[in-house]
Write a protein that holds these residues in place. Structure first.
Motif, mmCIF file in Angstrom:
data_model
loop_
_atom_site.group_PDB
_atom_site.id
_atom_site.type_symbol
_atom_site.label_atom_id
_atom_site.label_comp_id
_atom_site.label_asym_id
_atom_site.label_seq_id
_atom_site.Cartn_x
_atom_site.Cartn_y
_atom_site.Cartn_z
ATOM 1 N N SER A 1 -7.552 -2.840 -11.586
ATOM 2 C CA SER A 1 -6.659 -1.445 -11.796
ATOM 3 C C SER A 1 -7.162 -0.394 -10.674
ATOM 4 C CB SER A 1 -7.177 -0.753 -13.005
ATOM 5 O OG SER A 1 -8.775 -0.379 -13.187
ATOM 6 N N LYS A 2 -8.097 -0.842 -9.827
ATOM 7 C CA LYS A 2 -8.318 -0.105 -8.644
ATOM 8 C C LYS A 2 -7.463 -0.488 -7.230
ATOM 9 C CE LYS A 2 -12.491 2.229 -10.138
ATOM 10 N NZ LYS A 2 -13.781 2.368 -9.814
ATOM 11 N N ILE A 3 -7.332 -1.684 -7.248
ATOM 12 C CA ILE A 3 -6.507 -2.318 -5.959
ATOM 13 C C ILE A 3 -5.226 -1.877 -5.532
ATOM 14 C CG2 ILE A 3 -6.038 -4.481 -5.008
ATOM 15 C CD1 ILE A 3 -8.174 -5.835 -6.843
ATOM 16 N N PRO A 4 -5.354 -1.571 -4.343
ATOM 17 C CA PRO A 4 -3.847 -0.842 -4.076
ATOM 18 C C PRO A 4 -3.116 -2.143 -3.881
ATOM 19 C CG PRO A 4 -5.473 -0.985 -1.899
ATOM 20 C CD PRO A 4 -6.175 -1.322 -3.335
ATOM 21 N N ALA A 5 -1.816 -1.939 -4.403
ATOM 22 C CA ALA A 5 -0.777 -2.980 -4.584
ATOM 23 C C ALA A 5 0.637 -2.571 -4.363
ATOM 24 C CB ALA A 5 -0.886 -3.682 -5.897
ATOM 25 N N LEU A 6 1.494 -3.374 -3.713
ATOM 26 C CA LEU A 6 2.998 -3.055 -3.736
ATOM 27 C C LEU A 6 3.808 -4.309 -3.920
ATOM 28 C CD1 LEU A 6 4.358 -4.145 -0.897
ATOM 29 C CD2 LEU A 6 3.076 -2.329 -0.014
ATOM 30 N N VAL A 7 4.963 -4.087 -4.312
ATOM 31 C CA VAL A 7 5.837 -5.242 -4.534
ATOM 32 C C VAL A 7 6.920 -4.726 -3.622
ATOM 33 C CG1 VAL A 7 7.511 -6.430 -6.016
ATOM 34 C CG2 VAL A 7 5.437 -5.712 -6.865
ATOM 35 N N ASP A 8 7.126 -5.588 -2.561
ATOM 36 C CA ASP A 8 8.240 -5.756 -1.513
ATOM 37 C C ASP A 8 9.605 -6.353 -2.115
ATOM 38 O OD1 ASP A 8 9.975 -5.683 0.471
ATOM 39 O OD2 ASP A 8 8.509 -6.608 2.162
ATOM 40 N N ARG A 9 10.396 -5.554 -2.536
ATOM 41 C CA ARG A 9 11.682 -5.984 -2.994
ATOM 42 C C ARG A 9 12.748 -5.913 -2.063
ATOM 43 N NH1 ARG A 9 10.556 -6.254 -8.424
ATOM 44 N NH2 ARG A 9 8.899 -4.888 -9.247
ATOM 45 N N SER A 10 12.754 -5.744 -0.948
ATOM 46 C CA SER A 10 13.740 -5.811 0.316
ATOM 47 C C SER A 10 14.415 -7.011 0.512
ATOM 48 C CB SER A 10 13.069 -5.156 1.540
ATOM 49 O OG SER A 10 12.154 -5.963 1.807
ATOM 50 N N GLY A 11 13.672 -8.189 0.132
ATOM 51 C CA GLY A 11 14.295 -9.414 0.383
ATOM 52 C C GLY A 11 15.021 -10.117 -0.692
ATOM 53 N N PRO A 12 15.433 -11.426 -0.678
ATOM 54 C CA PRO A 12 15.909 -11.951 -1.720
ATOM 55 C C PRO A 12 15.192 -12.266 -2.835
ATOM 56 C CG PRO A 12 15.665 -13.540 0.071
ATOM 57 C CD PRO A 12 15.216 -12.118 0.517
ATOM 58 N N LYS A 13 13.709 -12.229 -2.639
ATOM 59 C CA LYS A 13 12.835 -12.781 -3.774
ATOM 60 C C LYS A 13 11.592 -11.703 -3.542
ATOM 61 C CE LYS A 13 10.055 -16.410 -5.604
ATOM 62 N NZ LYS A 13 9.727 -17.822 -5.455
ATOM 63 N N PRO A 14 11.210 -10.880 -4.639
ATOM 64 C CA PRO A 14 10.025 -10.046 -4.526
ATOM 65 C C PRO A 14 8.716 -10.611 -3.859
ATOM 66 C CG PRO A 14 11.210 -9.569 -6.636
ATOM 67 C CD PRO A 14 11.637 -10.992 -5.873
ATOM 68 N N VAL A 15 8.203 -9.754 -3.172
ATOM 69 C CA VAL A 15 6.890 -10.459 -2.532
ATOM 70 C C VAL A 15 5.856 -9.297 -3.177
ATOM 71 C CG1 VAL A 15 5.665 -10.634 -0.426
ATOM 72 C CG2 VAL A 15 8.027 -11.119 -0.515
ATOM 73 N N ARG A 16 4.746 -10.018 -3.745
ATOM 74 C CA ARG A 16 3.818 -9.258 -4.174
ATOM 75 C C ARG A 16 2.766 -9.145 -2.979
ATOM 76 N NH1 ARG A 16 -1.098 -11.135 -7.862
ATOM 77 N NH2 ARG A 16 -0.548 -12.801 -7.051
ATOM 78 N N VAL A 17 2.091 -7.782 -2.478
ATOM 79 C CA VAL A 17 1.077 -7.821 -1.577
ATOM 80 C C VAL A 17 -0.138 -6.607 -2.277
ATOM 81 C CG1 VAL A 17 0.592 -7.199 0.700
ATOM 82 C CG2 VAL A 17 2.955 -7.847 0.137
ATOM 83 N N PHE A 18 -1.320 -7.182 -2.197
ATOM 84 C CA PHE A 18 -2.184 -6.235 -2.602
ATOM 85 C C PHE A 18 -3.499 -6.281 -1.687
ATOM 86 C CE2 PHE A 18 -3.087 -10.382 -4.674
ATOM 87 C CZ PHE A 18 -4.417 -10.540 -4.422
ATOM 88 N N GLU A 19 -4.554 -5.302 -1.886
ATOM 89 C CA GLU A 19 -5.435 -5.123 -0.873
ATOM 90 C C GLU A 19 -4.848 -4.231 0.246
ATOM 91 O OE1 GLU A 19 -8.455 -4.640 -1.265
ATOM 92 O OE2 GLU A 19 -9.041 -6.100 -2.806
ATOM 93 N N SER A 20 -5.467 -3.351 0.637
ATOM 94 C CA SER A 20 -4.970 -2.429 1.636
ATOM 95 C C SER A 20 -4.728 -3.108 3.117
ATOM 96 C CB SER A 20 -6.010 -1.228 1.989
ATOM 97 O OG SER A 20 -7.307 -1.545 2.136
ATOM 98 N N GLY A 21 -5.743 -3.998 3.486
ATOM 99 C CA GLY A 21 -5.586 -4.640 4.821
ATOM 100 C C GLY A 21 -4.580 -5.822 4.755
ATOM 101 N N ALA A 22 -4.016 -6.242 3.692
ATOM 102 C CA ALA A 22 -3.078 -7.136 3.550
ATOM 103 C C ALA A 22 -1.752 -6.370 3.459
ATOM 104 C CB ALA A 22 -3.082 -8.001 2.221
ATOM 105 N N ILE A 23 -1.767 -5.156 2.870
ATOM 106 C CA ILE A 23 -0.422 -4.294 2.692
ATOM 107 C C ILE A 23 -0.123 -3.769 4.041
ATOM 108 C CG2 ILE A 23 0.322 -2.159 2.119
ATOM 109 C CD1 ILE A 23 -1.192 -2.703 -0.898
ATOM 110 N N LEU A 24 -1.248 -3.327 5.082
ATOM 111 C CA LEU A 24 -0.948 -2.885 6.310
ATOM 112 C C LEU A 24 -0.327 -3.772 7.262
ATOM 113 C CD1 LEU A 24 -4.153 -0.720 6.971
ATOM 114 C CD2 LEU A 24 -1.650 0.025 6.918
ATOM 115 N N MET A 25 -1.177 -5.119 7.188
ATOM 116 C CA MET A 25 -0.476 -6.291 7.834
ATOM 117 C C MET A 25 0.891 -6.639 7.695
ATOM 118 S SD MET A 25 -3.733 -9.023 8.482
ATOM 119 C CE MET A 25 -2.603 -10.133 9.405
ATOM 120 N N HIS A 26 1.180 -6.835 6.209
ATOM 121 C CA HIS A 26 2.588 -7.165 5.856
ATOM 122 C C HIS A 26 3.544 -5.980 6.216
ATOM 123 C CE1 HIS A 26 5.745 -8.574 3.075
ATOM 124 N NE2 HIS A 26 5.747 -7.343 2.716
#
Length: 187
Positions: A1-26
């Protein structure tokens, strides 16, 4: 419940990304900004500092911050132990920034984005009420870097998002569009 997360819906299929370092890289790779390209030798330096922050921030927030500011009573040993580690980390950053504007040289990168909220905010006296205790003024290069990054308009806007305290003209409880910032004072 504390992990930063996002769902990138800009492509044909949603991409789940979590943890701040992974989000920044993505996001950096997606938009081609703030991270050196594959093959650039500076990329390894950028990623090394990004992951340094991922491993060092728990000492700052989870260790020092907890025992210095939030523990139910003061305990000398853990405060001393985590203070030494935080000061060592600030010294590492101070020495690095003595010869360059940003963490990876002369270009603002995702390494700066990851490190500034923790160590920049600490140097600016915004975390744990510990600026005097940690003698942040003695880390002059870290302090200069923290001020420079804090003056960036995008950083100032970012500090308003999800802010729920202070004057209403310095808060953007939710951000959905650029219009959410209209009439707001930058932090």
């Amino acid at each position: 419940s504390k992990i930063p997360a996002l769902v990138d819906r800009s492509g044909p299929k949603p991409v789940r990304v979590f943890e701040s370092g992974a989000i920044l890289m993505h996001l950096a790779e997606k938009f081609g900004e703030f991270m050196p390209k594959v093959g650039d030798p500076v990329r390894a330096e950028c990623l090394s500092w990004l992951f340094w922050q991922m491993g060092s921030a728990p000492y700052l927030g989870g260790g020092f911050g907890h025992f210095y500011a939030y523990a139910p009573y003061k305990m000398e040993y853990p405060i001393d132990r985590f203070t030494m580690e935080v000061k060592r980390q600030m010294d590492v950053l101070d020495r690095l920034l003595a010869d360059q504007a940003f963490i990876v040289g002369d270009s603002y990168s995702i390494a700066d984005m990851a490190i500034w909220p923790w160590y920049g905010q600490l140097a600016l006296g915004r975390l744990y009420g510990a600026a005097a205790f940690l003698d942040v003024e003695s880390y002059k290069h870290l302090l200069r870097g923290a001020r420079d990054i804090g003056a960036r308009p995008a950083v100032q806007r970012g500090r308003l998002v999800n802010k729920l305290t202070g004057d209403s003209d310095t808060q953007v409880p939710e951000r959905h569009s650029e219009a959410d910032f209209h009439g707001k004072r930058l932090a």
